[in-house]
Motif scaffolding. Structure first.
Motif, PDB file in Angstrom:
ATOM      1  N   HIS A 106      22.865  49.614  27.054  1.00  8.30           N
ATOM      2  CA  HIS A 106      21.773  49.690  28.028  1.00  8.30           C
ATOM      3  C   HIS A 106      21.084  51.047  27.963  1.00  8.30           C
ATOM      4  O   HIS A 106      19.865  51.154  27.900  1.00  8.30           O
ATOM      5  CB  HIS A 106      22.285  49.443  29.457  1.00  8.30           C
ATOM      6  N   HIS A 122      11.749  47.246  37.173  1.00  8.50           N
ATOM      7  CA  HIS A 122      13.200  47.251  36.937  1.00  8.50           C
ATOM      8  C   HIS A 122      13.814  48.583  37.377  1.00  8.50           C
ATOM      9  O   HIS A 122      14.851  48.610  38.058  1.00  8.50           O
ATOM     10  CB  HIS A 122      13.447  47.000  35.448  1.00  8.50           C
ATOM     11  N   GLN A 125      16.695  38.879  37.235  1.00 10.31           N
ATOM     12  CA  GLN A 125      17.210  39.679  36.120  1.00 10.31           C
ATOM     13  C   GLN A 125      17.053  38.945  34.793  1.00 10.31           C
ATOM     14  O   GLN A 125      16.860  39.582  33.764  1.00 10.31           O
ATOM     15  CB  GLN A 125      18.681  40.001  36.359  1.00 10.31           C
ATOM     16  N   ARG A 165      31.841  46.032  36.786  1.00  8.52           N
ATOM     17  CA  ARG A 165      30.651  45.190  36.522  1.00  8.52           C
ATOM     18  C   ARG A 165      30.260  45.208  35.049  1.00  8.52           C
ATOM     19  O   ARG A 165      29.969  44.174  34.475  1.00  8.52           O
ATOM     20  CB  ARG A 165      29.493  45.675  37.404  1.00  8.52           C
ATOM     21  N   ALA A 185      26.216  50.157  38.935  1.00 13.71           N
ATOM     22  CA  ALA A 185      26.556  49.181  37.890  1.00 13.71           C
ATOM     23  C   ALA A 185      26.357  49.778  36.507  1.00 13.71           C
ATOM     24  O   ALA A 185      27.170  49.569  35.607  1.00 13.71           O
ATOM     25  CB  ALA A 185      25.696  47.926  38.056  1.00 13.71           C
TER      26      ALA A 185
HETATM   27  C1  HEM Z   1      16.015  55.077  34.446  1.00 10.19           C
HETATM   28  C2  HEM Z   1      15.897  53.886  33.911  1.00 10.19           C
HETATM   29  C3  HEM Z   1      16.764  52.672  34.199  1.00 10.19           C
HETATM   30  C4  HEM Z   1      17.659  52.443  35.197  1.00 10.19           C
HETATM   31  C5  HEM Z   1      18.035  53.348  36.360  1.00 10.19           C
HETATM   32  C6  HEM Z   1      18.225  51.130  34.975  1.00 10.19           C
HETATM   33  C7  HEM Z   1      19.202  50.530  35.760  1.00 10.19           C
HETATM   34  C8  HEM Z   1      19.790  49.318  35.507  1.00 10.19           C
HETATM   35  C9  HEM Z   1      20.852  48.733  36.289  1.00 10.19           C
HETATM   36  C10 HEM Z   1      21.480  49.378  37.528  1.00 10.19           C
HETATM   37  C11 HEM Z   1      21.152  47.540  35.738  1.00 10.19           C
HETATM   38  C12 HEM Z   1      22.255  46.556  36.191  1.00 10.19           C
HETATM   39  C13 HEM Z   1      21.846  45.709  37.352  1.00 10.19           C
HETATM   40  C14 HEM Z   1      23.019  44.879  37.824  1.00 10.19           C
HETATM   41  O1  HEM Z   1      24.116  45.359  37.980  1.00 10.19           O
HETATM   42  O2  HEM Z   1      22.862  43.698  38.066  1.00 10.19           O
HETATM   43  C15 HEM Z   1      20.280  47.345  34.594  1.00 10.19           C
HETATM   44  C16 HEM Z   1      20.255  46.236  33.789  1.00 10.19           C
HETATM   45  C17 HEM Z   1      19.397  46.038  32.743  1.00 10.19           C
HETATM   46  N1  HEM Z   1      18.494  46.958  32.239  1.00 10.19           N
HETATM   47 FE1  HEM Z   1      18.101  48.776  33.024  1.00 10.19          FE
HETATM   48  N2  HEM Z   1      17.647  50.598  33.864  1.00 10.19           N
HETATM   49  C18 HEM Z   1      16.746  51.513  33.354  1.00 10.19           C
HETATM   50  C19 HEM Z   1      15.946  51.361  32.256  1.00 10.19           C
HETATM   51  C20 HEM Z   1      15.900  50.236  31.455  1.00 10.19           C
HETATM   52  C21 HEM Z   1      15.030  50.048  30.326  1.00 10.19           C
HETATM   53  C22 HEM Z   1      13.995  51.102  29.863  1.00 10.19           C
HETATM   54  C23 HEM Z   1      15.296  48.835  29.806  1.00 10.19           C
HETATM   55  C24 HEM Z   1      14.672  48.133  28.628  1.00 10.19           C
HETATM   56  C25 HEM Z   1      13.871  48.666  27.786  1.00 10.19           C
HETATM   57  C26 HEM Z   1      16.325  48.219  30.625  1.00 10.19           C
HETATM   58  C27 HEM Z   1      16.845  46.969  30.423  1.00 10.19           C
HETATM   59  C28 HEM Z   1      17.814  46.379  31.199  1.00 10.19           C
HETATM   60  C29 HEM Z   1      18.274  45.010  31.030  1.00 10.19           C
HETATM   61  C30 HEM Z   1      17.762  44.014  29.975  1.00 10.19           C
HETATM   62  C31 HEM Z   1      19.251  44.801  31.990  1.00 10.19           C
HETATM   63  C32 HEM Z   1      20.023  43.494  32.247  1.00 10.19           C
HETATM   64  C33 HEM Z   1      19.181  42.567  33.097  1.00 10.19           C
HETATM   65  C34 HEM Z   1      18.913  43.114  34.479  1.00 10.19           C
HETATM   66  O3  HEM Z   1      19.848  43.561  35.152  1.00 10.19           O
HETATM   67  O4  HEM Z   1      17.748  43.117  34.889  1.00 10.19           O
HETATM   68  N3  HEM Z   1      16.673  49.101  31.612  1.00 10.19           N
HETATM   69  N4  HEM Z   1      19.472  48.450  34.483  1.00 10.19           N
END
Ligand code: HEM
Length: 297
Positions: A64, A244, A162, A55, A258
Motif C-alpha cells: 500500500h 480516499h 472501498q 487488519r 489499519a
Molecule cells: C496519505 C495517503 C494515504 C493514506 C493515509 C491512506 C490510507 C489508507 C487506509 C487507512 C486504508 C485501509 C482502510 C481500511 O482499513 O479499510 C487504505 C486502503 C487502500 N489504499 Fe490508501 N491511503 C493513502 C494513499 C493511497 C494511494 C495514493 C493509493 C493509490 C494510488 C491508495 C490505495 C489504496 C487502496 C487500493 C486501498 C484498499 C481499498 C480501500 O481501502 O479503499 N492509498 N488506505
C-alpha cells in the motif's frame, strides 16, 4: 517542423487541459470540505474498546505504502508539468523552476516503476476481497452509513465504497502505466490507432465521437493523444485519491491505524466491517488469537 497539429496540441495543453483539470481538482477539494462541514468526522459510535484486531499484514501495508508514496511523488512531479509554468514560475522564478522541473521529471520517470510494482502486488493481495457481491448492494442502498450517524451496514474486509476505490485505482493505475510506458519509450506504439480499430469492429467510431481526426494516427499524433490521455486519467485518479486520503485520515476516526500499525480497534472493525470481524473470529478457536488484547484506558 511545420506540422500544425503541434500548435493545436500546445493550445489544447495550455487551454482546456490546464483549466478543466485544475477546476476538477479544486471542485473535489471543495466537495470534500463541504462533506466534512455537513457530516463531520465519522466517529466510532460505541467508543474505542481498547482491544486491537489485526487488519493488514506487513506485506499488505508495504505494498500500500509503495503504491501510495510513489503515486504522491508521481502526482506532484506530473502536476508540475501542467501547472508549474502558470502557478509556480511566478512564485520561484525560472532559475529555480527550470532545474527543479528537471529533477522532478527524472523522479517521475523512475518512480513510475515503483508505482507499477506496488500496484501489481496490491492487486494480487486484494483482488479476492474486492469481487462485488450481494452485501455491496445493501451497503450502497444504505449509502454506506456515511450519511446517517447511527447505522453501519454490514461489510466484509472491504465495503462497496472501498471496492470502488480498489477497482478505480487498478483500472486507472493500469491505464496510467500503459500510457506512461508509451511516453517513456516514444514512437514505438500505436495504442490509439489500435484501440480505435478494435472499437470500430463493434461499430463504435470513437474518433468521431471525441471530435478527433480519423485513425490511423502518425507517430507524433499518437504521442500527443497519449500525453493528453495520461494527463486526464492522472487527474481523475488524483480526485479519487483525494477522497480516499480524506476518509483514511481526518474523515474517519480509527481508520488510519489499519495502514499505520496494521491493527484496528475492535469496535471500529465491528462498526465498519462486521462480517469480516465474524469471519476472523470464527477462524480462531481462541478469540485472543484474533484480537490482540490491550487493556482499555
Ligand atoms: C496519505 C495517503 C494515504 C493514506 C493515509 C491512506 C490510507 C489508507 C487506509 C487507512 C486504508 C485501509 C482502510 C481500511 O482499513 O479499510 C487504505 C486502503 C487502500 N489504499 Fe490508501 N491511503 C493513502 C494513499 C493511497 C494511494 C495514493 C493509493 C493509490 C494510488 C491508495 C490505495 C489504496 C487502496 C487500493 C486501498 C484498499 C481499498 C480501500 O481501502 O479503499 N492509498 N488506505
Amino acid at each position: 517542423m511545420i506540422q500544425s497539429q503541434g500548435e493545436d496540441w500546445r493550445l489544447y495543453r495550455q487551454g482546456p487541459t490546464h483549466d478543466y483539470l485544475g477546476y476538477a481538482m479544486l471542485a473535489t477539494l471543495v466537495l470534500l470540505a463541504l462533506f466534512m462541514a455537513i457530516r463531520g468526522r465519522i466517529k466510532v459510535e460505541h467508543g474505542m474498546s481498547g482491544i486491537k484486531i489485526k487488519r493488514f499484514s506487513t506485506l499488505e501495508r508495504m505494498s500500500h505504502w509503495l503504491m501510495a508514496l510513489s503515486f504522491i511523488i508521481l502526482g506532484i512531479s506530473g502536476l508540475n508539468v501542467t501547472f508549474g509554468r502558470s502557478l509556480i514560475l511566478p512564485l520561484v522564478g525560472k532559475d529555480f523552476l527550470g532545474p527543479m522541473s528537471g529533477y522532478l521529471k527524472a523522479a517521475h520517470n523512475y518512480t513510475a516503476f515503483a508505482f507499477m510494482l506496488g500496484l501489481a502486488i496490491a492487486f494480487v493481495l486484494w483482488v479476492v476481497h474486492n469481487i462485488p457481491d450481494r452485501t455491496d448492494l445493501n451497503w450502497l442502498a444504505k449509502g454506506g452509513g456515511l450519511l446517517s450517524k447511527s447505522s453501519h451496514p454490514p461489510a466484509k474486509k472491504f465495503n462497496a465504497g472501498q471496492k470502488v476505490i480498489f477497482w478505480g485505482v487498478m483500472v486507472l493505475g493500469l491505464s496510467l502505466s500503459v500510457s506512461g510506458w508509451a511516453l517513456l519509450f516514444p514512437f514505438e506504439h500505436s495504442l490509439f490507432s489500435d484501440t480505435f480499430a478494435l472499437f470500430s469492429y463493434v461499430g463504435i467510431d470513437v474518433a468521431h465521437i471525441l471530435g478527433l481526426p480519423e485513425a490511423p494516427y502518425s507517430a507524433i499524433q499518437e504521442q500527443q493523444l497519449n500525453s493528453a490521455w495520461h494527463g486526464i486519467i492522472a487527474v481523475v485518479m488524483i480526485c479519487l485519491i483525494f477522497a480516499h486520503i480524506y476518509i483514511g485520515t481526518i474523515g474517519m476516526e480509527g481508520a488510519f491505524d489499519a495502514m499505520g500499525s496494521g491493527e484496528v480497534d475492535l469496535n471500529w472493525a465491528r462498526e465498519h466491517h462486521s462480517i469480516w470481524v465474524d469471519e476472523v473470529m470464527s477462524e480462531k478457536t481462541d478469540p485472543a488469537d484474533a484480537a490482540v488484547a490491550a487493556p482499555a484506558e
